[in-house]
Design an enzyme around this catalytic site. Structure first.
Site, PDB file in Angstrom:
ATOM      1  N   LYS A  16      44.405  23.264  43.466  1.00 49.37           N
ATOM      2  CA  LYS A  16      43.907  22.931  42.131  1.00 49.37           C
ATOM      3  C   LYS A  16      44.864  23.473  41.080  1.00 49.37           C
ATOM      4  O   LYS A  16      45.625  24.419  41.304  1.00 49.37           O
ATOM      5  CB  LYS A  16      42.506  23.495  41.900  1.00 49.37           C
ATOM      6  CG  LYS A  16      42.376  25.024  41.991  1.00 49.37           C
ATOM      7  CD  LYS A  16      42.699  25.783  40.728  1.00 49.37           C
ATOM      8  CE  LYS A  16      42.452  27.290  40.876  1.00 49.37           C
ATOM      9  NZ  LYS A  16      42.972  28.089  39.742  1.00 49.37           N
ATOM     10  N   ASP A 141      36.273  30.412  43.052  1.00 53.94           N
ATOM     11  CA  ASP A 141      36.812  29.051  43.042  1.00 53.94           C
ATOM     12  C   ASP A 141      36.210  28.156  44.121  1.00 53.94           C
ATOM     13  O   ASP A 141      36.395  26.936  44.083  1.00 53.94           O
ATOM     14  CB  ASP A 141      38.332  29.077  43.221  1.00 53.94           C
ATOM     15  CG  ASP A 141      39.063  29.560  41.979  1.00 53.94           C
ATOM     16  OD1 ASP A 141      38.452  29.557  40.899  1.00 53.94           O
ATOM     17  OD2 ASP A 141      40.248  29.938  42.103  1.00 53.94           O
TER      18      ASP A 141
END
Length: 285
Positions: A16, A141
């Site tokens: 990401k 996350d």
């Protein structure tokens, strides 16, 4: 079926980028309140899973320096085991391509991929919301990767809403240094009072920024050097708390041209395309 008779299967774990990251406050428990645009990219690890019938969870190659019990991928399988049938286990093998310590979320992505894949392989039947609840206990996350779409995140990253990100390409450089997230969060010069977004859309949040970037550039010379190199080709930004620096392009040809020049200085640079959804999005409802 004995423990070793099942076939190994491969599952992707994408990285990401934080296209935008702002710190809006600090909570009483010491955690910081964040707002960020999380974007999936096609730079990925591969997680290999082999179902077992002896109830064991085996991690063949833990992340460097970690015991298996400390590795997020192993812990993700342990967290899923109560929801499978008795005797179900798994052997995990990781093909790590996402560099650690760069703000790309590789370990968290590996954990989310383990959870999504085992949800199907073990026929757990857990909803996406339930997986996110379990994953939140593993790392900040992990919920994003389980959410499975580009997202606007609030809180410590656990409050997620889908956000439309146009198709983009990214040139990403990992400087030869790992940034201490804890040290950056505790730094006296860190901006902690950005105004919360009222209407958080891709357009409304522009120009993007990263409230941690100035502190990291001042403290880590290698990150500052990468930033200066990339900034010559566009508006460079840092993802997460670093150390990766990236450029954003609206078309692949421009990204490729910049990548070819940047990779002369940084041979490990990566040209990555944005993803709209996680490759395993359909593994949960």
């Amino acid at each position: 079926m004995n423990a070793a008779s099942a076939a190994e299967q491969a599952f992707p774990a994408p990285a990401k980028l934080n296209l935008d990251l702002r710190i809006t406050g600090r909570r009483a428990d010491g955690y910081h309140e964040l707002e960020s645009i999380f974007c999936l990219i096609d730079w990925q690890d591969t997680v290999f899973l082999t179902p077992r019938s002896d109830g064991l969870i085996v991690l063949e190659n833990p992340t460097d320096g970690l015991l298996p019990e400390q590795d997020l991928a192993y812990r993700a399988a342990v967290a899923m085991q109560p929801y499978g049938k008795a005797g179900q286990g798994v052997t995990i093998r990781l093909d790590k391509r996402i560099p650690s310590g760069g703000g790309l979320g590789g370990g968290s992505s590996d954990a989310a991929t383990v959870m999504l894949a085992l949800n199907r392989l073990w026929q757990c039947g857990l909803t996406r919301a339930r997986l996110i609840s379990i994953g939140a206990k593993l790392g900040a996350d992990v919920p994003f990767f389980l959410f499975g779409r580009n997202a606007f995140a609030r809180g410590i990253g656990e409050k997620l809403a889908a956000i439309d990100v146009p198709q983009q390409w990214y040139v990403v450089v990992k400087p030869p240094v790992c940034v201490s997230t804890a040290a950056i969060f505790s730094h006296p010069n860190l901006t902690r009072n950005s105004a919360p977004a009222i209407m958080p859309t891709f357009q409304n949040l522009q120009p993007f920024r990263n409230d941690m970037q100035a502190v990291v550039l001042a403290e880590y010379e290698a990150v500052a050097e990468a930033y200066e190199t990339l900034n010559a080709f566009g508006e460079a930004k840092m993802t997460g708390s670093g150390s990766c620096i990236f450029l954003t392009f609206a078309n692949e040809e421009a990204a490729q041209a910049a990548y070819e020049k940047i990779s002369v200085t940084y041979p490990s640079a990566k040209l990555a395309a944005g993803l709209e959804r996680h490759p395993l999005f359909d593994y949960a409802d």
